[in-house]
Design a protein around this motif. Sequence first.
Motif, PDB file in Angstrom:
ATOM      1  N   ALA A  31       0.974   2.577  -1.897  1.00  0.00           N
ATOM      2  CA  ALA A  31       0.876   1.617  -3.013  1.00  0.00           C
ATOM      3  C   ALA A  31       0.566   2.333  -4.326  1.00  0.00           C
ATOM      4  O   ALA A  31      -0.066   3.395  -4.334  1.00  0.00           O
ATOM      5  CB  ALA A  31      -0.234   0.597  -2.709  1.00  0.00           C
ATOM      6  N   HIS A  32       1.022   1.726  -5.403  1.00  0.00           N
ATOM      7  CA  HIS A  32       0.577   2.163  -6.738  1.00  0.00           C
ATOM      8  C   HIS A  32      -0.818   1.575  -6.930  1.00  0.00           C
ATOM      9  O   HIS A  32      -1.040   0.400  -6.607  1.00  0.00           O
ATOM     10  CB  HIS A  32       1.527   1.633  -7.811  1.00  0.00           C
ATOM     11  N   THR A  33      -1.777   2.394  -7.382  1.00  0.00           N
ATOM     12  CA  THR A  33      -3.168   1.925  -7.471  1.00  0.00           C
ATOM     13  C   THR A  33      -3.627   1.976  -8.929  1.00  0.00           C
ATOM     14  O   THR A  33      -3.424   2.989  -9.620  1.00  0.00           O
ATOM     15  CB  THR A  33      -4.084   2.820  -6.613  1.00  0.00           C
ATOM     16  N   VAL A  34      -4.222   0.884  -9.377  1.00  0.00           N
ATOM     17  CA  VAL A  34      -4.619   0.754 -10.788  1.00  0.00           C
ATOM     18  C   VAL A  34      -6.073   0.310 -10.865  1.00  0.00           C
ATOM     19  O   VAL A  34      -6.472  -0.649 -10.200  1.00  0.00           O
ATOM     20  CB  VAL A  34      -3.758  -0.300 -11.518  1.00  0.00           C
ATOM     21  N   GLU A  35      -6.857   1.023 -11.685  1.00  0.00           N
ATOM     22  CA  GLU A  35      -8.240   0.592 -11.951  1.00  0.00           C
ATOM     23  C   GLU A  35      -8.270  -0.087 -13.314  1.00  0.00           C
ATOM     24  O   GLU A  35      -7.865   0.529 -14.314  1.00  0.00           O
ATOM     25  CB  GLU A  35      -9.202   1.788 -11.944  1.00  0.00           C
TER      26      GLU A  35
END
Length: 228
Positions: free
Chosen positions: A195-199
């Motif tokens: 998955a693409h992970t974004v904070e």
Amino acid sequence: MRPERIVILTGAGISAESGVDTFRDKDGIWSKYDYRDVATPEGFDADPELVHDFYNARRAGLAKVKPNAAHKALARLEEAYGKRLVLVTQNIDDLHERGGSRNVVHMHGELKRALCSHCGQRHDWEGDLSTATPCPSCHLKGSMRPDVVWFGEMPYHMERIYDALRDCDLFLSIGTSGNVYPAAQFVQEAARAGAHTVELNLEPSQSMREFGELIHGPATRVVPRYVD
Ligand code: BV8
């Protein structure tokens, strides 16, 4: 490329601009209380009335706050994605629901639920709890507790959460400092699934190095901008 399946993890920071205290910011909850006294089974055993007061005040405080633009943006995203979006929250407030989200996974429980440690029944709960509160099911007194997950207790819905993490192509972490496990490890699970992970957080979290993308700023600004 438009994501197919999204998992979102939220923490106290998404409710901060609604006026709900966070835990580890300056003047946060853990600067006023020792978590061992109010958020552990040992603390509850030692002084149940102190713990009831702690949660009764937070439960009563919900009437004074309302969902913000970030909660509402996530509800719009759920409208578009339906069951392909899993919203997991560490928060025990009801602002996601009041902001329009319909499927909220409360991994640390809910302020507006109570649990009888004698018969195991759970109950929707609006008012105060105390050691004199009888269980509505088994009528025993002294067995009611807030239905929240304390330190050292197993979070709720873990199987469902890990199934979703292993199957998502976008993971958003919003308003959490990444201090508490197992939630702080969800980003690694999602990344393992590709998955693409974004904070999306006011400031870099403890687990910022695990994310593919970092967007820092107040949730009511950065979340609607990312989601809409
Ligand atoms: C478990 C209860 C195993 C409800 C909470 C020793 C013994 C036992 C366990 C452990 C141990 N050592 C470590 C552990 C594991 C432990 C843990 O992680 N400890 C930490 C402190 C190291 N975890 C557990 O115990 C968990 N259970 O491990 O079980 C097990 C296995 C088998 C069988 C049985 C058991 C349970 C953890 C759950 C504890 N309960 N809450 C309540 O009172 O609320 S955790 C508590 O921290 C909160 O509930 C919250 O959910 C959680 C995380 O905090 P955040 O949400 O991230 O909030 P924080 O203030 O930290 O950060 C806010 C962020 O928002 C900041 O980054 C800030 O910059 C940002 N922000 C602020 N304003 C804004 C903003 N962002 C955007 N916009 C803004 N405007």
